[in-house]
Design a protein around this motif. Sequence first.
Motif, short mmCIF file in Angstrom:
data_model
loop_
_atom_site.label_atom_id
_atom_site.label_comp_id
_atom_site.label_asym_id
_atom_site.label_seq_id
_atom_site.Cartn_x
_atom_site.Cartn_y
_atom_site.Cartn_z
N LEU A 202 0.84 -1.19 0.00
CA LEU A 202 0.00 0.00 0.00
C LEU A 202 0.88 1.24 0.00
O LEU A 202 1.90 1.30 0.69
CB LEU A 202 -0.92 0.01 1.23
CG LEU A 202 -1.81 -1.22 1.42
CD1 LEU A 202 -2.78 -1.00 2.56
CD2 LEU A 202 -2.55 -1.58 0.15
N GLY A 203 0.48 2.24 -0.78
CA GLY A 203 1.28 3.45 -0.88
C GLY A 203 0.57 4.72 -0.49
O GLY A 203 1.20 5.73 -0.22
N ALA A 204 -0.77 4.69 -0.46
CA ALA A 204 -1.55 5.88 -0.19
C ALA A 204 -2.71 5.55 0.74
O ALA A 204 -3.20 4.40 0.74
CB ALA A 204 -2.09 6.47 -1.50
N PRO A 205 -3.17 6.51 1.52
CA PRO A 205 -4.32 6.25 2.38
C PRO A 205 -5.54 5.72 1.63
O PRO A 205 -6.29 4.89 2.16
CB PRO A 205 -4.60 7.63 3.01
CG PRO A 205 -3.25 8.27 3.06
CD PRO A 205 -2.57 7.84 1.77
N SER A 206 -5.71 6.16 0.38
CA SER A 206 -6.85 5.67 -0.40
C SER A 206 -6.77 4.16 -0.62
O SER A 206 -7.80 3.49 -0.72
CB SER A 206 -6.91 6.39 -1.75
OG SER A 206 -5.70 6.24 -2.47
N HIS A 207 -5.56 3.61 -0.71
CA HIS A 207 -5.41 2.16 -0.86
C HIS A 207 -5.94 1.44 0.38
O HIS A 207 -6.58 0.39 0.29
CB HIS A 207 -3.95 1.78 -1.07
CG HIS A 207 -3.32 2.38 -2.27
ND1 HIS A 207 -1.96 2.58 -2.40
CD2 HIS A 207 -3.87 2.86 -3.43
CE1 HIS A 207 -1.69 3.14 -3.56
NE2 HIS A 207 -2.83 3.31 -4.20
N ALA A 208 -5.65 1.99 1.56
CA ALA A 208 -6.13 1.39 2.80
C ALA A 208 -7.65 1.47 2.89
O ALA A 208 -8.31 0.51 3.31
CB ALA A 208 -5.48 2.08 4.00
N ALA A 209 -8.19 2.62 2.51
CA ALA A 209 -9.65 2.75 2.51
C ALA A 209 -10.30 1.74 1.59
O ALA A 209 -11.32 1.12 1.92
CB ALA A 209 -10.05 4.17 2.12
N GLN A 210 -9.69 1.51 0.42
CA GLN A 210 -10.23 0.54 -0.53
C GLN A 210 -10.22 -0.86 0.06
O GLN A 210 -11.19 -1.62 -0.10
CB GLN A 210 -9.42 0.57 -1.83
CG GLN A 210 -9.96 -0.38 -2.90
CD GLN A 210 -9.08 -0.43 -4.14
OE1 GLN A 210 -7.97 0.12 -4.16
NE2 GLN A 210 -9.56 -1.09 -5.18
N ALA A 211 -9.15 -1.23 0.76
CA ALA A 211 -9.08 -2.55 1.38
C ALA A 211 -10.20 -2.73 2.40
O ALA A 211 -10.84 -3.79 2.46
CB ALA A 211 -7.72 -2.75 2.04
N MET A 212 -10.44 -1.71 3.19
CA MET A 212 -11.50 -1.81 4.19
C MET A 212 -12.88 -1.84 3.54
O MET A 212 -13.79 -2.53 4.01
CB MET A 212 -11.41 -0.64 5.17
CG MET A 212 -10.09 -0.57 5.94
SD MET A 212 -9.71 -2.07 6.87
CE MET A 212 -10.98 -2.02 8.12
N GLU A 213 -13.05 -1.13 2.43
CA GLU A 213 -14.32 -1.15 1.71
C GLU A 213 -14.60 -2.53 1.13
O GLU A 213 -15.76 -2.91 0.94
CB GLU A 213 -14.32 -0.10 0.60
CG GLU A 213 -14.39 1.33 1.12
CD GLU A 213 -14.12 2.36 0.05
OE1 GLU A 213 -13.82 1.96 -1.10
OE2 GLU A 213 -14.17 3.57 0.35
N LEU A 214 -13.54 -3.31 0.83
CA LEU A 214 -13.71 -4.67 0.34
C LEU A 214 -14.12 -5.63 1.44
O LEU A 214 -14.44 -6.79 1.17
CB LEU A 214 -12.41 -5.17 -0.31
CG LEU A 214 -12.02 -4.54 -1.65
CD1 LEU A 214 -10.65 -5.07 -2.09
CD2 LEU A 214 -13.06 -4.81 -2.71
N GLY A 215 -14.10 -5.17 2.69
CA GLY A 215 -14.53 -6.01 3.79
C GLY A 215 -13.40 -6.62 4.59
O GLY A 215 -13.64 -7.51 5.43
N PHE A 216 -12.17 -6.16 4.37
CA PHE A 216 -11.06 -6.68 5.16
C PHE A 216 -11.15 -6.15 6.59
O PHE A 216 -11.74 -5.10 6.84
CB PHE A 216 -9.73 -6.35 4.50
CG PHE A 216 -9.38 -7.33 3.42
CD1 PHE A 216 -8.40 -8.28 3.61
CD2 PHE A 216 -10.09 -7.34 2.22
CE1 PHE A 216 -8.11 -9.22 2.62
CE2 PHE A 216 -9.81 -8.27 1.23
CZ PHE A 216 -8.82 -9.22 1.43
#
Length: 273
Positions: A202-216
Amino acid sequence: MTIDNTPDADDAFTLAGVVLRSRFLLGTAGYPSPQVLGRAIEASGAQVVTLGLKRELAGGGDAHAGFVEIVRDAVRTRGAHLLPNTAGCRSAREAVTLAHMARELMGTHWIKLEVVGDEHTLQPDPFELVAAAGELVREGFEVFPYCTDDLVTCQRLLDAGCRILMPWGAPIGSGQGLLNPWALRTLRARLPEATLIVDAGLGAPSHAAQAMELGFDAVLLNSAVAQAVDPVRMARAFGHAIEAGRLGRRAGLIAAQDMAVASTPVGGRPFEL
């Protein structure tokens, strides 16, 4: 400023039997100074911090001692949990030996299991990883295996007794984000009972948000914070992004569609004034 990641009553995060307020796990390697690391841990709100045992054993000098002391201070004073890792191991035997050393030296049965199979991508070796995981589980460890997003490998790790899986988003330190959202979405759908933590790439906060939106369930990262121009501010940004992604997932994301859908329904006669 610190992140308030206090969960809703029905959204507590339980990791290996421990109830946590934060879904952010933070690595501790590569920071410009021990002081910056300490402030980044505080700003992130993270309650789990990783520490490479090989790095600690090979370290020396005041700077290294300062980094280790900051990590241990977070464990003592902030209620953080230490997650030693076997980074740098190339075989199951090496990783198992290092895990035992970590348990003795650091007083925890938690271990982030890393067994590298390719020097270019640092991709985990699935065969050595599963072998090491099975042995460590039998010996009483809570194993956090760093793996790829391959469904079958993940199933084999669960069969070996792991309760937590840590699939990569992209190769370690690459900053590319989630290279294969389909595979990660499939893991979440096919392994509903497992605790899934996106780890690496992961390189950006948006990547982390996307992971959480996928249900991780959580995110673990290191380089994106440690190598930022302002690690403390970046740690805070990731903390907010993880919380936002989780809230978005729980609120119910609308389905993506190939056509426009008017947000304001229009029908019947025009309004008469």
